[in-house]
Design an enzyme around this catalytic site. Structure first.
Site, PDB file in Angstrom:
ATOM      1  N   CYS A  30       5.927   5.505 -12.908  1.00 38.07           N
ATOM      2  CA  CYS A  30       7.280   5.169 -13.372  1.00 38.07           C
ATOM      3  C   CYS A  30       7.318   4.753 -14.844  1.00 38.07           C
ATOM      4  CB  CYS A  30       7.867   4.050 -12.515  1.00 38.07           C
ATOM      5  SG  CYS A  30       6.957   2.495 -12.653  1.00 38.07           S
ATOM      6  N   GLY A  71       2.331   2.505   0.869  1.00 41.01           N
ATOM      7  CA  GLY A  71       3.721   2.185   1.211  1.00 41.01           C
ATOM      8  C   GLY A  71       4.439   3.322   1.920  1.00 41.01           C
ATOM      9  N   SER A  93       4.195  -0.962  -5.904  1.00 47.73           N
ATOM     10  CA  SER A  93       4.506  -0.316  -4.630  1.00 47.73           C
ATOM     11  C   SER A  93       6.013  -0.162  -4.439  1.00 47.73           C
ATOM     12  CB  SER A  93       3.875  -1.108  -3.484  1.00 47.73           C
ATOM     13  OG  SER A  93       3.869  -0.329  -2.314  1.00 47.73           O
ATOM     14  N   ASP A 134      -4.808   9.680  -4.798  1.00 44.68           N
ATOM     15  CA  ASP A 134      -4.567   8.699  -5.859  1.00 44.68           C
ATOM     16  C   ASP A 134      -5.850   8.516  -6.666  1.00 44.68           C
ATOM     17  OD1 ASP A 134      -3.810   6.230  -7.360  1.00 44.68           O
ATOM     18  OD2 ASP A 134      -2.125   6.236  -5.976  1.00 44.68           O
TER      19      ASP A 134
END
EC number: 2.1.1.204
Length: 391
Positions: A79, A15, A376, A34
């Site tokens: 998150c 993204g 994303s 990642d």
């Protein structure tokens, strides 16, 4: 202008990389990092020529970071430690460790980056991790600004409120800087209406969210002063949705929908219809709103994203008002008349601002597509922030 050398951390399905391309800022992603193997397959499929490191951030030494010689960091740390439906473990959550490692290593880099952009979930702005981030930014000589932004402010009919921080190494403040405030709009609007679009971080204020009065018997009256007109919605909530659908500054959902595809695999199964009928957020192609799509979309119903009503000539209110008086089988028949379906992965990608050329490798399952998109970010929002930061 020399192209920026960009390090993309927690790169996911790319993204940030797509946002960087959309911004038209001259730049090259020198490395993406990642640990998610499925996300990495999607990233490689879309950016085959970018160096992708499939390893933990803590596994990369200071010397290895220095060798990459980057002058911009784009990152979207996990998150889960900050989301309001999680445990909110903040710094004690092991998933925060990699980000704490970044904050530890940043001041020790041979050459500090010129720009930093970070995205996270709403709730990050009131965390101890955020306080440490700000302290690190100040110690390293960055000017910075925090935001809470949703794609709706760019006319996109999808609510996805997220925290952003943009930072630049320079001595003078950023032209849009508002110290101690989290801006709730892009700066141009903020400068016109500073009181409306800013919150004071010292107050740690929370965005008000309308909670419906819950009434499981299908009746039209519930405890409390509000009347539920149909579904689990108060009159106040229905009015809010009506106002959103009348906001012509926002596009209609039909602009983001796919044509000519087999929808059969996307229709909600009868069991789900019956069990979750009162909890569904139902939208039509002419609506100018949809709720945030999460990684559980397609697997779970409640709070994971809107579903689409594909029959235009059926009045949803009439269907719902008839439900309490119908036996179970007839309830399913009535609800089936709405032809409710999930949004396809491509449609969610459209709402998130991914370009038409973005795609998934064939072996990625539907469930994996939803999960990856739910994790994303909105490409258009990040692109605008990158432009703003680099101009």
């Amino acid at each position: 202008m020399e192209p920026l050398r960009v390090l993309e951390l927690y790169s996911g399905i790319g993204g940030m990389h797509h946002a960087l391309k959309e911004s038209c800022v001259p730049a090259q992603v020198v490395a993406a990092i990642d640990v998610n193997t499925v996300a990495n397959e999607v990233y490689e499929y879309n950016f085959p020529h970018t160096l992708l490191l499939a390893k933990t951030i803590e596994g990369i030494t200071l010397e290895e970071f220095d060798k990459l010689s980057f002058n911009m960091i784009l990152m979207s740390p996990p998150c889960q430690p900050f989301t309001r439906i999680g445990l909110q473990g903040d710094m004690t959550d092991p998933r925060t460790n990699s980000f704490l490692y970044i904050l530890d290593i940043l001041p020790r880099l041979q050459k500090l980056p010129k720009y930093i952009l970070l995205e996270n979930v709403k709730g990050f702005e009131v965390s101890s991790t955020r306080d440490l981030l700000i302290q690190t930014m100040e110690n390293c000589g960055f000017q910075y600004q925090e935001f809470l932004l949703s794609p709706t402010s760019l006319g996109i009919p999808n609510a996805r409120l997220r925290y952003f921080l943009v930072a630049k190494r320079q001595s003078e403040p950023l032209p849009f800087q508002a110290p101690g405030q989290v801006l709730m709009e892009f700066p141009k609007i903020q400068s016109e209406y500073p009181q409306k679009y800013a919150i004071d971080t010292k107050q740690k204020s929370e965005e008000k969210e309308i909670q419906p009065n819950i009434c499981f018997d299908g009746s039209t009256q519930c405890s409390g002063k509000d009347t539920v007109l149909f579904k689990l919605e108060t009159a106040e909530e229905i009015e809010r949705k009506r106002q959103q659908d009348n906001d012509i500054s926002v596009q209609m959902l039909k602009d983001f929908l796919e044509d000519d595809i087999d929808m059969n695999q996307y229709f909600l199964p009868p069991k789900s219809l019956l069990r979750y009928a009162l909890l569904l957020d139902i939208v039509r192609p002419t609506c100018r709103r949809s709720t945030c799509f999460t990684k559980g979309y397609g697997s779970y119903i409640e709070g994971t994203g809107s579903v689409l009503q594909t029959t235009e000539d059926v009045q949803i209110e009439n269907i719902y008002k008839s439900l309490p008086n119908l036996p179970q089988e007839e309830k399913i028949t009535a609800l089936s008349m709405l032809k409710l379906r999930y949004f396809t992965p491509r449609e969610i990608a459209n709402l998130l601002g991914f370009p038409p050329e973005f795609g998934f490798p064939e072996k990625i399952t539907l469930k994996q597509c939803y999960r990856l998109l739910g994790n994303s970010l909105n490409v258009h929002v990040v692109s605008k922030l990158i432009k703003m930061l680099c101009e």
